[in-house]
Scaffold this active site. Sequence first.
Site, mmCIF file in Angstrom:
data_model
loop_
_atom_site.group_PDB
_atom_site.id
_atom_site.type_symbol
_atom_site.label_atom_id
_atom_site.label_comp_id
_atom_site.label_asym_id
_atom_site.label_seq_id
_atom_site.Cartn_x
_atom_site.Cartn_y
_atom_site.Cartn_z
ATOM 1 N N ASP A 46 -42.674 -22.148 -22.088
ATOM 2 C CA ASP A 46 -42.668 -23.561 -21.692
ATOM 3 C C ASP A 46 -44.100 -24.112 -21.748
ATOM 4 O O ASP A 46 -44.729 -24.076 -22.810
ATOM 5 C CB ASP A 46 -42.022 -23.666 -20.296
ATOM 6 N N HIS B 88 -32.996 -21.129 -20.140
ATOM 7 C CA HIS B 88 -34.403 -21.416 -20.409
ATOM 8 C C HIS B 88 -35.326 -20.372 -19.801
ATOM 9 O O HIS B 88 -36.336 -19.998 -20.412
ATOM 10 C CB HIS B 88 -34.730 -22.802 -19.839
#
Length: 307
Positions: free
Chosen positions: A122, A287
């Site tokens: 991320d 994620h």
Amino acid sequence: MTPPPPSSGPAPRPDLTDLPGFTSQRVAVDDGVWLDVAVAGSGTPVVLLHGFPQTRLMWRHVAADLAATGHTVICPDLRGYGASDKPDETGPEVYAKRTMARDIVRLAAALGHDRFALAGHDRGALVAFRAALDHPEAVTRVALLDILPTLDMWDSLHGTSAAVGFHLYLLAQPPGLPEQLLAGSPDAFFGHFLDIWTQDRAALPPEIRAAYLSASAAAIPSITADYRATAGIDVTHDTADRDAGRTLGTPVTVLQQDWGAALGYDAAALWRAWAPDLRHRTVTCGHFMAEEEPGMVAEEIRGLLAR
């Protein structure tokens, strides 16, 4: 700004509870900016960079695995996050990925590693991407988890499908409004992403979720500054590199959810334009893959180091 030479801070703390078996210290990387970092293991150095809305705690499983299998594992909290310093946003460069990447290169050098592999998730993946572009003499390999390069990310968001990235637009607004909105209900805001981006809720047990919420609530100004940079100066830097034809000269592994199917892009093709030596893998977990599938992530990093 003329930074001091990187130097080690106070003596290591032997009982770091967030990464068992690791020791923690603070290292100076810029004028008045110290990063808090956890280190363990011996062998090939690997630096692990966390994402949003998290801290280095997200690497707890992967870091332990790599440290036990012949690697020196270095897990910092990024500038503006966790236990690291959170300088005021006095200009766009303060939270530019170029600045945050320079932090990591100086951190590794202060710990005795002029060359190292990088893995980022991320926000940390954006920092790792910039570090590999700016410091090819230092970064030997790079693994990037669940992002697109900044320019491709913005280009992929259009029409109503862009609603999935509403936070990117909110946090990019000028200082004041986003900070005020987040401060009004930080647990609801940050918890929203911990919930919707997770497929296996057991991967984020209550004490881990609470740690992320607490750390994020304490870092609202710096988190918004980080995101503002990604809508501003980071775009400027990446555009200049793309126009100059610069690419990543190291072996690259990208692990990604299949967002391209929903948003209409070919993720592997976008990455290949930046990374000629690419392994791209589409994953089926959520994620937070380093917590949902830590064995897979650790194995991919080991595979990258062997290329």
